[in-house]
Design a protein around this motif. Structure first.
Motif, short mmCIF file in Angstrom:
data_model
loop_
_atom_site.label_atom_id
_atom_site.label_comp_id
_atom_site.label_asym_id
_atom_site.label_seq_id
_atom_site.Cartn_x
_atom_site.Cartn_y
_atom_site.Cartn_z
N VAL A 36 -3.79 -1.77 -3.69
CA VAL A 36 -2.62 -2.02 -2.85
C VAL A 36 -3.07 -1.89 -1.40
CG1 VAL A 36 -0.29 -1.30 -2.24
CG2 VAL A 36 -1.06 -1.15 -4.62
N VAL A 37 -2.96 -2.96 -0.63
CA VAL A 37 -3.44 -2.97 0.75
C VAL A 37 -2.76 -1.86 1.55
CG1 VAL A 37 -3.61 -4.32 2.88
CG2 VAL A 37 -3.89 -5.43 0.65
N PRO A 38 -3.54 -0.93 2.12
CA PRO A 38 -2.94 0.20 2.85
C PRO A 38 -2.36 -0.25 4.18
CG PRO A 38 -5.33 0.27 3.02
CD PRO A 38 -5.01 -0.84 2.06
N GLY A 39 -1.43 0.57 4.71
CA GLY A 39 -0.81 0.30 5.99
C GLY A 39 -1.71 0.73 7.14
N LEU A 40 -1.31 0.32 8.35
CA LEU A 40 -2.12 0.62 9.53
C LEU A 40 -2.18 2.13 9.80
CD1 LEU A 40 -0.94 -2.20 11.97
CD2 LEU A 40 -2.96 -2.16 10.51
N ASN A 41 -1.15 2.87 9.37
CA ASN A 41 -1.18 4.32 9.56
C ASN A 41 -2.21 4.99 8.68
OD1 ASN A 41 0.26 3.67 7.25
ND2 ASN A 41 1.52 5.51 7.35
N GLN A 42 -2.65 4.28 7.61
CA GLN A 42 -3.68 4.82 6.73
C GLN A 42 -5.07 4.40 7.14
OE1 GLN A 42 -1.22 3.15 3.27
NE2 GLN A 42 -2.21 4.90 2.32
N THR A 43 -5.16 3.34 7.93
CA THR A 43 -6.48 2.82 8.32
C THR A 43 -6.82 3.12 9.78
OG1 THR A 43 -5.57 0.68 8.95
CG2 THR A 43 -6.23 0.96 6.66
N GLY A 44 -6.01 3.95 10.41
CA GLY A 44 -6.26 4.25 11.81
C GLY A 44 -5.96 3.10 12.74
N GLY A 45 -5.04 2.20 12.31
CA GLY A 45 -4.66 1.06 13.15
C GLY A 45 -5.52 -0.16 12.97
N GLN A 46 -6.54 -0.11 12.06
CA GLN A 46 -7.42 -1.26 11.85
C GLN A 46 -6.84 -2.18 10.78
OE1 GLN A 46 -10.20 -2.05 13.53
NE2 GLN A 46 -9.79 -0.28 14.86
N PRO A 47 -6.67 -3.50 11.07
CA PRO A 47 -6.20 -4.44 10.05
C PRO A 47 -7.19 -4.50 8.87
CG PRO A 47 -6.10 -5.41 12.24
CD PRO A 47 -6.89 -4.15 12.37
N VAL A 48 -6.66 -4.74 7.69
CA VAL A 48 -7.49 -4.79 6.48
C VAL A 48 -7.89 -6.23 6.19
CG1 VAL A 48 -7.60 -4.23 4.02
CG2 VAL A 48 -6.29 -2.76 5.57
N THR A 49 -9.18 -6.46 5.89
CA THR A 49 -9.69 -7.79 5.56
C THR A 49 -10.34 -7.75 4.18
OG1 THR A 49 -11.83 -7.33 6.60
CG2 THR A 49 -10.09 -8.30 8.00
#
Length: 432
Positions: A36-49
């Motif tokens: 499940v693609v994580p949100g920006l709050n989980q990735t430190g603001g980095q978009p997921v590719t």
């Protein structure tokens, strides 16, 4: 008739007996690995590719292509789909993974009979438009058929009533899928309008060409397609003979085939905006309205979400054809966002300090043409302010209202994204 009832009942029971075990077995055994693609709050603001997903679950970002092939075109929970390997992934999307995927982000999901992937929380990726279990479909269809046959035995007059209920049931089952299909079509229309400059050039070219006619018509709307252009003229021009190359469609419309239109943009007063499109033989035909002939307020009622989309799209169009236009927002105005190309102002006085504002004037009057000098965005609750700014005897600005109110132009928005324009006797699909 009784034999038919017995045969139908036997066929239904046999189908359920065959379908239910297979379905239960499939739910237990058909497990697939997903993320499940994580949100920006989980990735430190980095978009997921896709490369990032491949690196996190397969240890090799070069395997992103395998993940793309597994998920290409599969409908996501928000109705969108992955169409490009370089596409930025939306948080909450469910992506299927190869069998050797591992890591903290990898989850297990069930693969249903309709090729959909279903999570434990009920979210679904892919599958058919109406994802009902086979046993449930057989039960519904069989029950209705048996009810129809029984009703025919007892009283034939009741058959039509049961059939009507059956039709309503089918509509309720397919309505969500139809709404998702229309939403995808509306999103495509937004992208199509953003890239299509040719129809805008042809629309303005048409206005410029007709302005040079011996008796120029008053055009307030156009419909542009690959075969030609249709224009709506006001009732004052009914007696005017169409110029050479134009044919009369009815008392309010003229039609010209081909593209015999130059680059003359007329007198500069016209403010043509694409309000939506009409589907004809698989082709989306853009419909333009000249806001310079609005004379007051356009009120868009009906479904509030679609009405808000209409006003938002009109502002986007104004930003393209008339950048720098001042915009005043009254209240929340349906949370409409002002495009960067427009000039948002905070008060009416900042636009024209010398302009007197009148009280008690109506915003519903005979239409007259005037340039779009400024735009006021509001709701029916600000009717008094709209009267002062947009009335025929007021400041003469152009008003866009999200909601029902008395106005010269009133459109009605449907939940599926269609908008009825009574003055044109037309229904268009609007962008999302």
């Amino acid at each position: 008739m009784k034999r038919l009832v017995v045969l139908l009942l036997g066929a239904l029971l046999a189908s359920l007996a065959l379908a239910t075990p297979a379905q239960a077995q499939g739910q237990n055994e058909n497990l697939v690995k997903v993320i499940v693609v994580p949100g920006l709050n989980q990735t430190g603001g980095q978009p997921v590719t896709l490369p990032a997903v491949a690196a996190a679950t397969l240890g090799d970002q070069n395997r992103a292509g395998e993940i793309f092939e597994l998920n290409q075109g599969q409908q996501q929970p928000d109705g969108d789909a992955l169409e490009d390997p370089n596409q930025q992934l939306t948080p909450g999307w469910i992506l299927r993974l190869p069998d050797d995927a591992s890591g903290q982000l990898v989850q297990l999901a069930r693969e249903a009979d309709n090729d959909a992937v279903e999570m434990d929380n009920g979210q679904v990726q892919g599958g058919n438009e109406v994802s009902l279990p086979l046993a449930a479909v057989l039960a519904v269809v069989g029950s209705v058929l048996l009810a129809l046959v029984t009703a025919a035995i007892v009283a034939r007059r009741r058959v039509s009533r049961w059939f009507a209920r059956f039709t309503e049931l089918l509509k309720s089952l397919t309505a969500p899928a139809e709404r998702r299909r229309k939403l995808r079509q509306r999103k495509w229309l937004t992208t199509h309008f953003a890239a299509d400059t040719d129809t805008v050039r042809r629309a303005y070219g048409t206005i410029g060409t007709l302005a040079t006619a011996p008796t120029p018509p008053q055009v307030h709307a156009l419909r542009v397609d690959n075969r030609g252009v249709t224009v709506w003229v006001t009732s004052d021009n009914v007696a005017v003979t169409p110029p050479a190359g134009w044919d009369t469609v009815d008392e309010t419309r003229w039609r010209a085939s081909g593209t015999p239109f130059g680059r003359n943009y007329g007198d500069g007063t016209a403010c043509l905006v694409r309000v939506g499109a009409i589907e004809t033989a698989g082709e989306s035909e853009a419909v333009f309205v000249d806001l310079s002939r609005l004379d007051g307020v356009l009120a868009v009622g009906g479904d509030p979400t679609v009405a808000r989309d209409v006003v938002q799209h009109l502002l986007n169009e104004i930003a393209q054809v008339q950048p720098g236009t001042p915009v005043l927002v009254l209240g929340s105005a349906g949370n409409v966002e002002i495009p960067a190309g427009l000039n948002r102002v905070s008060t009416a006085r900042s636009l024209n300090p010398e302009q007197p504002l009148l009280e008690g004037e109506t915003v519903r009057a005979t239409a007259r043409r005037q340039p779009v000098r400024a735009v006021v965005v509001g709701t029916p609750q600000q009717q008094a302010d709209l009267v002062q700014l947009c009335g025929s005897a007021g400041a003469g600005w152009t008003g866009l209202v999200v909601g029902e109110m008395s106005a010269h132009w009133r459109w009605h928005a449907e939940i599926g994204g269609e908008v009825r324009i009574p003055v044109l006797d037309l229904e268009v699909t609007v962008p999302a």
